[in-house]
Design a protein around this motif. Structure first.
Motif, mmCIF file in Angstrom:
data_model
loop_
_atom_site.group_PDB
_atom_site.id
_atom_site.type_symbol
_atom_site.label_atom_id
_atom_site.label_comp_id
_atom_site.label_asym_id
_atom_site.label_seq_id
_atom_site.Cartn_x
_atom_site.Cartn_y
_atom_site.Cartn_z
ATOM 1 N N UNK A 52 0.936 -1.180 -0.027
ATOM 2 C CA UNK A 52 -0.437 -0.103 0.355
ATOM 3 C C UNK A 52 0.831 1.278 0.089
ATOM 4 N N UNK A 53 2.268 1.511 0.594
ATOM 5 C CA UNK A 53 2.627 2.414 0.626
ATOM 6 C C UNK A 53 3.690 2.442 -0.619
ATOM 7 N N UNK A 54 3.861 1.715 -0.756
ATOM 8 C CA UNK A 54 4.207 2.205 -2.461
ATOM 9 C C UNK A 54 3.567 2.478 -3.869
ATOM 10 N N UNK A 55 1.662 1.659 -3.874
ATOM 11 C CA UNK A 55 1.296 2.065 -4.163
ATOM 12 C C UNK A 55 0.653 3.663 -4.122
ATOM 13 N N UNK A 56 0.524 4.217 -2.952
ATOM 14 C CA UNK A 56 0.197 5.093 -2.716
ATOM 15 C C UNK A 56 1.634 6.322 -3.632
ATOM 16 N N UNK A 57 2.939 5.824 -2.969
ATOM 17 C CA UNK A 57 3.981 6.203 -3.483
ATOM 18 C C UNK A 57 3.784 7.058 -5.037
ATOM 19 N N UNK A 58 3.196 6.199 -5.857
ATOM 20 C CA UNK A 58 3.201 5.884 -7.454
ATOM 21 C C UNK A 58 1.934 7.163 -7.732
ATOM 22 N N UNK A 59 0.973 6.446 -6.385
ATOM 23 C CA UNK A 59 -0.087 7.193 -7.110
ATOM 24 C C UNK A 59 -1.816 6.646 -7.657
ATOM 25 N N UNK A 60 -1.018 5.204 -6.867
ATOM 26 C CA UNK A 60 -2.409 4.000 -7.350
ATOM 27 C C UNK A 60 -3.857 4.257 -6.025
ATOM 28 N N UNK A 61 -2.363 4.107 -5.388
ATOM 29 C CA UNK A 61 -3.881 4.561 -3.906
ATOM 30 C C UNK A 61 -4.066 5.898 -3.494
ATOM 31 N N UNK A 62 -4.973 6.727 -3.349
ATOM 32 C CA UNK A 62 -4.989 7.841 -2.431
ATOM 33 C C UNK A 62 -4.255 7.839 -1.018
ATOM 34 N N UNK A 63 -3.468 8.285 -0.458
ATOM 35 C CA UNK A 63 -2.925 8.520 0.976
ATOM 36 C C UNK A 63 -4.066 8.551 1.503
ATOM 37 N N UNK A 64 -4.278 8.049 2.910
ATOM 38 C CA UNK A 64 -5.275 7.197 4.230
ATOM 39 C C UNK A 64 -5.766 9.353 4.138
#
Length: 70
Positions: A52-64
């Motif tokens: 999830x942290x990886x996907x957040x850095x790529x913008x694939x998942x919004x940060x909480x």
């Protein structure tokens, strides 16, 4: 890429985008989209957090969302 460890402690980097699913049996097994399976020292929850942290850095998942402080 996420940093994981094999059961013998050897560290490696895994492209998190290739993860199909993760199982706990009780060791943690990661099945990749290619069908290859890896056994890692991290728990299923740790693999999920790192992914999830990886996907957040790529913008694939919004940060909480941050909760406002009163």
């Amino acid at each position: 890429m996420i940093r994981l460890s094999r059961l013998d402690g050897e560290a490696f980097l895994l492209n998190a985008e290739l993860i199909k699913y993760v199982e706990s049996r009780p060791d943690t097994f990661i099945t990749l989209t290619s069908g290859e399976r890896l056994v890692v020292a991290q728990t299923m929850d740790e693999v999920m957090r790192l992914t999830l942290e990886y996907q957040q850095t790529k913008g694939l998942v919004p940060a909480p969302a941050k909760r406002p402080t009163n």
